[in-house]
Design a protein around this motif. Structure first.
Motif, PDB file in Angstrom:
ATOM      1  N   THR A   2       0.826  -1.210   0.000  1.00  0.00           N
ATOM      2  CA  THR A   2       0.000   0.000   0.000  1.00  0.00           C
ATOM      3  C   THR A   2       0.859   1.258   0.000  1.00  0.00           C
ATOM      4  O   THR A   2       0.603   2.207  -0.753  1.00  0.00           O
ATOM      5  CB  THR A   2      -0.923   0.017   1.238  1.00  0.00           C
ATOM      6  N   LEU A   3       1.894   1.267   0.823  1.00  0.00           N
ATOM      7  CA  LEU A   3       2.782   2.427   0.907  1.00  0.00           C
ATOM      8  C   LEU A   3       3.587   2.593  -0.382  1.00  0.00           C
ATOM      9  O   LEU A   3       3.803   3.713  -0.847  1.00  0.00           O
ATOM     10  CB  LEU A   3       3.722   2.293   2.108  1.00  0.00           C
ATOM     11  N   SER A   4       4.024   1.473  -0.948  1.00  0.00           N
ATOM     12  CA  SER A   4       4.780   1.523  -2.197  1.00  0.00           C
ATOM     13  C   SER A   4       3.927   2.084  -3.327  1.00  0.00           C
ATOM     14  O   SER A   4       4.387   2.929  -4.110  1.00  0.00           O
ATOM     15  CB  SER A   4       5.275   0.114  -2.552  1.00  0.00           C
ATOM     16  N   THR A   5       2.677   1.631  -3.414  1.00  0.00           N
ATOM     17  CA  THR A   5       1.761   2.123  -4.446  1.00  0.00           C
ATOM     18  C   THR A   5       1.499   3.614  -4.275  1.00  0.00           C
ATOM     19  O   THR A   5       1.458   4.373  -5.254  1.00  0.00           O
ATOM     20  CB  THR A   5       0.421   1.356  -4.386  1.00  0.00           C
ATOM     21  N   PHE A   6       1.344   4.048  -3.026  1.00  0.00           N
ATOM     22  CA  PHE A   6       1.105   5.461  -2.732  1.00  0.00           C
ATOM     23  C   PHE A   6       2.258   6.330  -3.238  1.00  0.00           C
ATOM     24  O   PHE A   6       2.042   7.364  -3.892  1.00  0.00           O
ATOM     25  CB  PHE A   6       0.923   5.649  -1.231  1.00  0.00           C
ATOM     26  N   THR A   7       3.488   5.925  -2.938  1.00  0.00           N
ATOM     27  CA  THR A   7       4.632   6.729  -3.365  1.00  0.00           C
ATOM     28  C   THR A   7       4.771   6.736  -4.891  1.00  0.00           C
ATOM     29  O   THR A   7       5.148   7.748  -5.484  1.00  0.00           O
ATOM     30  CB  THR A   7       5.937   6.212  -2.735  1.00  0.00           C
ATOM     31  N   GLU A   8       4.464   5.622  -5.535  1.00  0.00           N
ATOM     32  CA  GLU A   8       4.526   5.559  -6.998  1.00  0.00           C
ATOM     33  C   GLU A   8       3.526   6.523  -7.632  1.00  0.00           C
ATOM     34  O   GLU A   8       3.836   7.178  -8.635  1.00  0.00           O
ATOM     35  CB  GLU A   8       4.242   4.130  -7.473  1.00  0.00           C
ATOM     36  N   LEU A   9       2.349   6.626  -7.047  1.00  0.00           N
ATOM     37  CA  LEU A   9       1.335   7.550  -7.556  1.00  0.00           C
ATOM     38  C   LEU A   9       1.794   9.000  -7.448  1.00  0.00           C
ATOM     39  O   LEU A   9       1.374   9.854  -8.233  1.00  0.00           O
ATOM     40  CB  LEU A   9       0.024   7.369  -6.779  1.00  0.00           C
ATOM     41  N   HIS A  10       2.664   9.252  -6.478  1.00  0.00           N
ATOM     42  CA  HIS A  10       3.192  10.603  -6.287  1.00  0.00           C
ATOM     43  C   HIS A  10       4.577  10.759  -6.914  1.00  0.00           C
ATOM     44  O   HIS A  10       5.304  11.701  -6.591  1.00  0.00           O
ATOM     45  CB  HIS A  10       3.229  10.942  -4.803  1.00  0.00           C
ATOM     46  N   LYS A  11       4.915   9.800  -7.800  1.00  0.00           N
ATOM     47  CA  LYS A  11       6.188   9.845  -8.542  1.00  0.00           C
ATOM     48  C   LYS A  11       7.399   9.919  -7.602  1.00  0.00           C
ATOM     49  O   LYS A  11       8.359  10.658  -7.837  1.00  0.00           O
ATOM     50  CB  LYS A  11       6.200  11.023  -9.519  1.00  0.00           C
ATOM     51  N   GLN A  12       7.319   9.130  -6.543  1.00  0.00           N
ATOM     52  CA  GLN A  12       8.406   9.025  -5.577  1.00  0.00           C
ATOM     53  C   GLN A  12       8.687   7.561  -5.314  1.00  0.00           C
ATOM     54  O   GLN A  12       7.979   6.685  -5.801  1.00  0.00           O
ATOM     55  CB  GLN A  12       8.024   9.728  -4.263  1.00  0.00           C
ATOM     56  N   ARG A  13       9.715   7.280  -4.531  1.00  0.00           N
ATOM     57  CA  ARG A  13       9.987   5.899  -4.138  1.00  0.00           C
ATOM     58  C   ARG A  13      10.481   5.864  -2.706  1.00  0.00           C
ATOM     59  O   ARG A  13      11.040   6.858  -2.194  1.00  0.00           O
ATOM     60  CB  ARG A  13      11.002   5.238  -5.071  1.00  0.00           C
ATOM     61  N   ILE A  14      10.264   4.742  -2.072  1.00  0.00           N
ATOM     62  CA  ILE A  14      10.672   4.573  -0.679  1.00  0.00           C
ATOM     63  C   ILE A  14      12.143   4.173  -0.613  1.00  0.00           C
ATOM     64  O   ILE A  14      12.566   3.220  -1.271  1.00  0.00           O
ATOM     65  CB  ILE A  14       9.788   3.507   0.000  1.00  0.00           C
ATOM     66  N   ALA A  15      12.908   4.909   0.166  1.00  0.00           N
ATOM     67  CA  ALA A  15      14.348   4.647   0.280  1.00  0.00           C
ATOM     68  C   ALA A  15      14.630   3.474   1.216  1.00  0.00           C
ATOM     69  O   ALA A  15      15.547   2.687   0.963  1.00  0.00           O
ATOM     70  CB  ALA A  15      15.069   5.898   0.772  1.00  0.00           C
ATOM     71  N   SER A  16      13.852   3.345   2.279  1.00  0.00           N
ATOM     72  CA  SER A  16      14.093   2.260   3.237  1.00  0.00           C
ATOM     73  C   SER A  16      12.847   1.987   4.066  1.00  0.00           C
ATOM     74  O   SER A  16      12.010   2.872   4.274  1.00  0.00           O
ATOM     75  CB  SER A  16      15.265   2.611   4.164  1.00  0.00           C
ATOM     76  N   TYR A  17      12.756   0.732   4.516  1.00  0.00           N
ATOM     77  CA  TYR A  17      11.643   0.297   5.354  1.00  0.00           C
ATOM     78  C   TYR A  17      12.160  -0.019   6.756  1.00  0.00           C
ATOM     79  O   TYR A  17      13.257  -0.566   6.917  1.00  0.00           O
ATOM     80  CB  TYR A  17      10.985  -0.956   4.779  1.00  0.00           C
ATOM     81  N   TYR A  18      11.338   0.293   7.744  1.00  0.00           N
ATOM     82  CA  TYR A  18      11.655  -0.002   9.136  1.00  0.00           C
ATOM     83  C   TYR A  18      10.451  -0.746   9.698  1.00  0.00           C
ATOM     84  O   TYR A  18       9.364  -0.171   9.820  1.00  0.00           O
ATOM     85  CB  TYR A  18      11.922   1.279   9.916  1.00  0.00           C
ATOM     86  N   GLN A  19      10.649  -2.005  10.027  1.00  0.00           N
ATOM     87  CA  GLN A  19       9.525  -2.872  10.384  1.00  0.00           C
ATOM     88  C   GLN A  19       9.741  -3.517  11.748  1.00  0.00           C
ATOM     89  O   GLN A  19      10.826  -4.017  12.045  1.00  0.00           O
ATOM     90  CB  GLN A  19       9.374  -3.965   9.316  1.00  0.00           C
ATOM     91  N   GLU A  20       8.713  -3.492  12.580  1.00  0.00           N
ATOM     92  CA  GLU A  20       8.826  -4.142  13.882  1.00  0.00           C
ATOM     93  C   GLU A  20       7.464  -4.541  14.431  1.00  0.00           C
ATOM     94  O   GLU A  20       6.432  -3.983  14.059  1.00  0.00           O
ATOM     95  CB  GLU A  20       9.553  -3.252  14.882  1.00  0.00           C
ATOM     96  N   ASN A  21       7.491  -5.528  15.295  1.00  0.00           N
ATOM     97  CA  ASN A  21       6.295  -5.981  16.004  1.00  0.00           C
ATOM     98  C   ASN A  21       6.442  -5.576  17.460  1.00  0.00           C
ATOM     99  O   ASN A  21       7.128  -6.243  18.240  1.00  0.00           O
ATOM    100  CB  ASN A  21       6.134  -7.499  15.881  1.00  0.00           C
ATOM    101  N   ILE A  22       5.797  -4.493  17.796  1.00  0.00           N
ATOM    102  CA  ILE A  22       5.916  -3.928  19.138  1.00  0.00           C
ATOM    103  C   ILE A  22       4.731  -2.991  19.372  1.00  0.00           C
ATOM    104  O   ILE A  22       4.206  -2.406  18.420  1.00  0.00           O
ATOM    105  CB  ILE A  22       7.265  -3.183  19.296  1.00  0.00           C
ATOM    106  N   SER A  23       4.329  -2.854  20.596  1.00  0.00           N
ATOM    107  CA  SER A  23       3.158  -2.034  20.895  1.00  0.00           C
ATOM    108  C   SER A  23       3.411  -0.558  20.587  1.00  0.00           C
ATOM    109  O   SER A  23       4.482  -0.016  20.874  1.00  0.00           O
ATOM    110  CB  SER A  23       2.784  -2.180  22.377  1.00  0.00           C
ATOM    111  N   GLY A  24       2.407   0.080  20.018  1.00  0.00           N
ATOM    112  CA  GLY A  24       2.486   1.513  19.749  1.00  0.00           C
ATOM    113  C   GLY A  24       2.391   2.354  20.999  1.00  0.00           C
ATOM    114  O   GLY A  24       2.521   3.576  20.952  1.00  0.00           O
TER     115      GLY A  24
END
Length: 215
Positions: free
Chosen positions: A22-44
């Motif tokens: 979803t995030l990748s598609t969003f940036t593509e629509l805005h003619k941008q790209r994601i430089a890096s992802y930060y992923q974790e399973n932890i409480s907000g």
């Protein structure tokens, strides 16, 4: 400007990578790209999060913190949210959240609207207000869920139906196998097991604690 996507799920059995496409598609629509992802399973609700801290450490001024929803970034209480927001602002990091359309201006190539300083100031004020509002709503939603969960557990206990949550021991043992026997790094172990780096660290700590209790 670098776009840094932050992906978070609350528990080990949830898929933190769910919003990646979803995030990748969003940036593509805005003619941008994601430089890096930060992923974790932890409480907000936790202010100190390894991957979020790494994102902040990597950040340069005018970078973008991209999230699917504000609740992926925070379910913090008011004090901790103000602390996190201050850290973000001091880094010159701009929040873009898919549930806050006014935040899209930070990522959109159509800059013409920013030529008017009054319009820009109004939009920034509205954007900050919406982010704070959604942060407060995310916290309220968390507290409501906790209260309902507590009520459900109490009822299950009264009916003798509550057994607690069972960890995926087989998958956890794989983590320890890759770390102790194969001597893989935390990142390599995360890739091999499907866990995030923070999950691997927590599982290790849990097994170490259990081992100490047996000695």
């Amino acid at each position: 400007m670098f776009i840094r996507a932050y992906l978070r799920a609350s528990t080990d059995d949830q898929d933190a990578s769910r919003a990646r496409k979803t995030l990748s598609t969003f940036t593509e629509l805005h003619k941008q790209r994601i430089a890096s992802y930060y992923q974790e399973n932890i409480s907000g609700t936790q202010l100190d999060r390894p991957e979020l801290n790494r994102l902040l450490d990597d950040t340069q001024e005018n970078d973008i913190l991209l999230i699917e929803n504000i609740d992926r970034l925070t379910r913090l209480n008011d004090k901790d949210w103000k602390t996190l927001k201050q850290k973000i602002e001091l880094k010159g990091l701009r929040i873009v959240s898919l549930d806050v359309p006014t935040s899209y201006l930070a990522i959109d190539n159509k800059r013409f609207i920013n030529d008017d300083p009054i319009i820009k100031a109004v939009l920034e004020s509205i954007n900050n207000m919406l982010i704070d509002l959604l942060a407060a709503m995310a916290r309220k939603d968390y507290l409501t869920r906790r209260e309902r969960q507590s009520q459900g557990i109490e009822k299950a206990k009264e009916e003798g139906k509550y057994n607690g949550r069972v960890a995926d021991k087989e998958r956890h043992q794989k983590v320890m196998y890759y770390r102790n026997d194969k001597m893989l790094s935390i990142s390599e172990t995360a890739a091999a097991t499907g866990y995030s780096r923070s999950q691997v660290c927590r599982i290790q700590a849990s097994y170490k604690k259990d081992l100490e209790l047996l000695i």
